[in-house]
Design a protein around this motif. Structure first.
Motif, PDB file in Angstrom:
ATOM      1  N   GLN A   4       3.011   3.410   8.608  1.00  0.00           N
ATOM      2  CA  GLN A   4       3.340   3.867   7.372  1.00  0.00           C
ATOM      3  C   GLN A   4       4.595   4.526   7.571  1.00  0.00           C
ATOM      4  O   GLN A   4       4.999   5.348   8.569  1.00  0.00           O
ATOM      5  CB  GLN A   4       2.185   5.017   7.128  1.00  0.00           C
ATOM      6  CG  GLN A   4       0.681   4.340   7.030  1.00  0.00           C
ATOM      7  CD  GLN A   4      -0.420   5.248   6.597  1.00  0.00           C
ATOM      8  OE1 GLN A   4       0.005   6.674   6.134  1.00  0.00           O
ATOM      9  NE2 GLN A   4      -1.402   4.942   6.777  1.00  0.00           N
TER      10      GLN A   4
ATOM     11  N   ILE B  67      -4.281  13.128   4.206  1.00  0.00           N
ATOM     12  CA  ILE B  67      -4.359  12.051   3.357  1.00  0.00           C
ATOM     13  C   ILE B  67      -4.918  12.630   1.944  1.00  0.00           C
ATOM     14  O   ILE B  67      -5.995  13.502   2.030  1.00  0.00           O
ATOM     15  CB  ILE B  67      -4.935  10.912   3.498  1.00  0.00           C
ATOM     16  CG1 ILE B  67      -4.898   9.668   2.738  1.00  0.00           C
ATOM     17  CG2 ILE B  67      -6.523  10.950   4.129  1.00  0.00           C
ATOM     18  CD1 ILE B  67      -3.596   8.830   2.675  1.00  0.00           C
TER      19      ILE B  67
ATOM     20  N   ILE C  90      -7.887   2.889  -3.303  1.00  0.00           N
ATOM     21  CA  ILE C  90      -8.541   2.377  -2.275  1.00  0.00           C
ATOM     22  C   ILE C  90      -8.947   3.749  -1.295  1.00  0.00           C
ATOM     23  O   ILE C  90      -9.925   3.641  -0.780  1.00  0.00           O
ATOM     24  CB  ILE C  90      -8.016   1.414  -1.221  1.00  0.00           C
ATOM     25  CG1 ILE C  90      -6.499   1.929  -0.741  1.00  0.00           C
ATOM     26  CG2 ILE C  90      -7.784   0.085  -1.918  1.00  0.00           C
ATOM     27  CD1 ILE C  90      -5.784   0.890   0.284  1.00  0.00           C
ATOM     28  N   ILE C  91      -8.018   4.538  -1.416  1.00  0.00           N
ATOM     29  CA  ILE C  91      -8.481   5.987  -0.746  1.00  0.00           C
ATOM     30  C   ILE C  91      -8.449   7.072  -1.708  1.00  0.00           C
ATOM     31  O   ILE C  91      -7.526   7.380  -2.278  1.00  0.00           O
ATOM     32  CB  ILE C  91      -7.515   6.278   0.709  1.00  0.00           C
ATOM     33  CG1 ILE C  91      -7.966   5.346   1.774  1.00  0.00           C
ATOM     34  CG2 ILE C  91      -7.961   7.740   1.008  1.00  0.00           C
ATOM     35  CD1 ILE C  91      -6.870   5.561   2.755  1.00  0.00           C
TER      36      ILE C  91
ATOM     37  N   LEU D 174      -1.116  17.664   8.185  1.00  0.00           N
ATOM     38  CA  LEU D 174      -0.797  16.685   7.092  1.00  0.00           C
ATOM     39  C   LEU D 174      -2.197  15.872   6.831  1.00  0.00           C
ATOM     40  O   LEU D 174      -2.944  15.392   7.761  1.00  0.00           O
ATOM     41  CB  LEU D 174      -0.051  15.786   7.959  1.00  0.00           C
ATOM     42  CG  LEU D 174       1.052  14.452   6.988  1.00  0.00           C
ATOM     43  CD1 LEU D 174       1.984  15.146   6.053  1.00  0.00           C
ATOM     44  CD2 LEU D 174       1.485  13.562   8.043  1.00  0.00           C
TER      45      LEU D 174
ATOM     46  N   ASP E  23       0.397  -3.705   5.896  1.00  0.00           N
ATOM     47  CA  ASP E  23      -0.858  -4.274   6.127  1.00  0.00           C
ATOM     48  C   ASP E  23      -2.152  -3.513   5.710  1.00  0.00           C
ATOM     49  O   ASP E  23      -2.260  -2.295   5.635  1.00  0.00           O
ATOM     50  CB  ASP E  23      -1.067  -4.382   7.780  1.00  0.00           C
ATOM     51  CG  ASP E  23      -0.135  -5.402   8.234  1.00  0.00           C
ATOM     52  OD1 ASP E  23       0.097  -6.274   7.503  1.00  0.00           O
ATOM     53  OD2 ASP E  23       0.272  -5.191   9.449  1.00  0.00           O
ATOM     54  N   VAL E  24      -3.142  -4.070   5.104  1.00  0.00           N
ATOM     55  CA  VAL E  24      -4.295  -3.451   4.505  1.00  0.00           C
ATOM     56  C   VAL E  24      -5.564  -4.035   5.615  1.00  0.00           C
ATOM     57  O   VAL E  24      -5.424  -5.003   6.271  1.00  0.00           O
ATOM     58  CB  VAL E  24      -4.700  -3.962   3.524  1.00  0.00           C
ATOM     59  CG1 VAL E  24      -6.101  -3.220   2.979  1.00  0.00           C
ATOM     60  CG2 VAL E  24      -3.661  -3.547   2.247  1.00  0.00           C
ATOM     61  N   GLY E  25      -6.256  -2.973   6.132  1.00  0.00           N
ATOM     62  CA  GLY E  25      -7.601  -3.198   6.871  1.00  0.00           C
ATOM     63  C   GLY E  25      -7.248  -3.301   8.355  1.00  0.00           C
ATOM     64  O   GLY E  25      -6.265  -2.300   8.644  1.00  0.00           O
ATOM     65  N   THR E  26      -7.473  -4.297   8.858  1.00  0.00           N
ATOM     66  CA  THR E  26      -7.237  -4.318  10.420  1.00  0.00           C
ATOM     67  C   THR E  26      -5.975  -4.699  10.843  1.00  0.00           C
ATOM     68  O   THR E  26      -4.977  -5.093   9.840  1.00  0.00           O
ATOM     69  CB  THR E  26      -8.224  -5.394  11.012  1.00  0.00           C
ATOM     70  OG1 THR E  26      -7.887  -6.680  10.699  1.00  0.00           O
ATOM     71  CG2 THR E  26      -9.855  -4.801  10.726  1.00  0.00           C
TER      72      THR E  26
ATOM     73  N   THR F 270       0.876  -1.223   0.092  1.00  0.00           N
ATOM     74  CA  THR F 270      -0.023  -0.017   0.074  1.00  0.00           C
ATOM     75  C   THR F 270       1.072   1.074  -0.171  1.00  0.00           C
ATOM     76  O   THR F 270       1.947   1.275   0.669  1.00  0.00           O
ATOM     77  CB  THR F 270      -0.994  -0.034   1.282  1.00  0.00           C
ATOM     78  OG1 THR F 270      -1.605  -1.308   1.419  1.00  0.00           O
ATOM     79  CG2 THR F 270      -2.020   1.175   1.164  1.00  0.00           C
TER      80      THR F 270
ATOM     81  N   TYR G 212       0.354  12.305   0.743  1.00  0.00           N
ATOM     82  CA  TYR G 212      -0.367  13.153   1.745  1.00  0.00           C
ATOM     83  C   TYR G 212       0.061  14.549   1.198  1.00  0.00           C
ATOM     84  O   TYR G 212       1.250  14.867   0.747  1.00  0.00           O
ATOM     85  CB  TYR G 212       0.355  12.890   3.031  1.00  0.00           C
ATOM     86  CG  TYR G 212       0.008  11.843   3.763  1.00  0.00           C
ATOM     87  CD1 TYR G 212       0.398  10.682   3.458  1.00  0.00           C
ATOM     88  CD2 TYR G 212      -1.216  11.981   4.982  1.00  0.00           C
ATOM     89  CE1 TYR G 212      -0.229   9.494   4.484  1.00  0.00           C
ATOM     90  CE2 TYR G 212      -1.552  10.875   5.698  1.00  0.00           C
ATOM     91  CZ  TYR G 212      -1.136   9.602   5.241  1.00  0.00           C
ATOM     92  OH  TYR G 212      -1.421   8.671   5.958  1.00  0.00           O
TER      93      TYR G 212
ATOM     94  N   ASN H  52      -0.720  -1.088  11.264  1.00  0.00           N
ATOM     95  CA  ASN H  52      -0.332  -0.537   9.948  1.00  0.00           C
ATOM     96  C   ASN H  52       0.514   0.656  10.159  1.00  0.00           C
ATOM     97  O   ASN H  52       0.361   1.742  10.665  1.00  0.00           O
ATOM     98  CB  ASN H  52      -1.640  -0.039   9.569  1.00  0.00           C
ATOM     99  CG  ASN H  52      -1.518   0.676   8.223  1.00  0.00           C
ATOM    100  OD1 ASN H  52      -1.695   2.062   8.279  1.00  0.00           O
ATOM    101  ND2 ASN H  52      -1.135   0.317   7.208  1.00  0.00           N
TER     102      ASN H  52
ATOM    103  N   TYR I 203       0.939   5.990  -0.371  1.00  0.00           N
ATOM    104  CA  TYR I 203      -0.048   6.782   0.001  1.00  0.00           C
ATOM    105  C   TYR I 203       0.468   8.161  -0.602  1.00  0.00           C
ATOM    106  O   TYR I 203       1.780   8.352  -0.715  1.00  0.00           O
ATOM    107  CB  TYR I 203      -0.390   7.027   1.513  1.00  0.00           C
ATOM    108  CG  TYR I 203      -0.695   5.799   2.316  1.00  0.00           C
ATOM    109  CD1 TYR I 203       0.336   4.795   2.513  1.00  0.00           C
ATOM    110  CD2 TYR I 203      -1.951   5.589   2.794  1.00  0.00           C
ATOM    111  CE1 TYR I 203      -0.010   3.659   3.015  1.00  0.00           C
ATOM    112  CE2 TYR I 203      -2.139   4.505   3.379  1.00  0.00           C
ATOM    113  CZ  TYR I 203      -1.536   3.619   3.769  1.00  0.00           C
ATOM    114  OH  TYR I 203      -1.735   2.428   4.359  1.00  0.00           O
TER     115      TYR I 203
ATOM    116  N   SER J  52       2.949   1.271   3.452  1.00  0.00           N
ATOM    117  CA  SER J  52       2.734   0.337   4.614  1.00  0.00           C
ATOM    118  C   SER J  52       2.486  -0.936   4.120  1.00  0.00           C
ATOM    119  O   SER J  52       2.096  -1.342   2.846  1.00  0.00           O
ATOM    120  CB  SER J  52       1.716   0.824   5.464  1.00  0.00           C
ATOM    121  OG  SER J  52       0.347   0.871   4.828  1.00  0.00           O
TER     122      SER J  52
ATOM    123  N   GLU K 270      -9.697  10.979  -1.195  1.00  0.00           N
ATOM    124  CA  GLU K 270     -10.159  11.874  -0.306  1.00  0.00           C
ATOM    125  C   GLU K 270     -10.761  13.201  -1.377  1.00  0.00           C
ATOM    126  O   GLU K 270     -10.579  13.231  -2.656  1.00  0.00           O
ATOM    127  CB  GLU K 270      -9.239  12.524   0.517  1.00  0.00           C
ATOM    128  CG  GLU K 270      -8.969  11.540   1.791  1.00  0.00           C
ATOM    129  CD  GLU K 270     -10.110  11.278   2.442  1.00  0.00           C
ATOM    130  OE1 GLU K 270     -10.366  12.114   3.368  1.00  0.00           O
ATOM    131  OE2 GLU K 270     -10.696  10.196   2.494  1.00  0.00           O
TER     132      GLU K 270
END
Lengths: 111, 115
Positions: free
Chosen positions: B104, B45, B55-56, B43, B96-99, B31, B35, B102, B33, B94, B58
């Protein structure tokens, strides 16, 4: 009202003092709590990561989470001039990867 | 070896121009990102990609378009630059995805100045 509030400072302390930083948040769905340190003209780097309420210690750093009050803190013991930086709290919900950051608190430790 | 690297570090350009910022990570993360950090250090996202999938997304002007050619790269293209686009743009990655945990990892940032 911002989702995460953090006093921008600057916070100026003498070397050796305890630095106390905090953030408040509004969304009770937030589950994961982090503190990042950002030196001038650098990217943020992770300092502390906590999940549950309570304290977590790592060397001179202690992170505290109070979910009932929606309040998180970072304490730096025996502060050093090299701790001078901006400290950002970051919070995440239980699902997804979106981090919501506080505005950062600038800390200056004077020798 | 730099884990998350961005180029260029500094970008000075005129209003109305189109520019791109590149990001690469060698951490093997899934994953990535983008920012934006404004002058008050706030800061926020903008976008996130997981294995080349958005997936994100904004609320960002559609002048900003991310592109992920593979999971190790995430570029940001900005059309018709405006004064308000002046900021520091950070790339992060990062695992991990989800729970779950995580963490970054951030690049050093690209300081964009629009004149």
């Amino acid at each position: 009202q911002k989702e995460v509030e953090q006093d921008p400072g600057p916070l100026s302390v003498p070397e050796g003092a305890i630095v106390s930083l905090n953030c408040t948040y509004s969304n009770s769905a937030f589950q994961y709590f982090m503190w990042y340190r950002q030196y001038s003209r650098k990217g943020p780097e992770l300092l502390m990561y906590t999940y549950s309420s309570g304290n977590k210690e790592d060397g001179r750093f202690t992170a505290q989470v109070d979910k009932s009050s929606k309040y998180i803190s970072l304490f730096i013991r025996d502060s050093q001039p090299s701790d001078s930086a901006t400290y950002l709290c970051a919070i995440r919900g239980s699902a997804g990867n979106k981090l919501t950051f506080g505005g950062g608190t600038r800390v200056l430790v004077k020798p | 070896d730099t884990a998350v690297s961005q180029t260029p570090k500094y970008l000075v350009t005129q209003m109305g121009n189109d520019k791109s910022i590149k990001c690469e990570q060698n951490l093997g993360h899934d994953t990535m990102y983008w920012y934006k950090q404004d002058s008050k250090k706030f800061l926020k996202i903008m976008f996130s990609y997981n294995n080349k999938e958005l997936i994100i997304n904004e609320t960002v002007p559609n002048r900003f378009s991310p592109k992920s050619p593979d999971k190790a790269h995430l570029n940001l293209h900005i059309n018709s630059l405006e004064l308000g686009d002046s900021a520091v743009y950070f790339c992060a990655s990062s695992q991990d995805v989800g729970t779950g945990k995580n963490i970054q990892y951030f690049g050093a940032g690209t300081r964009l100045s629009v004149l």
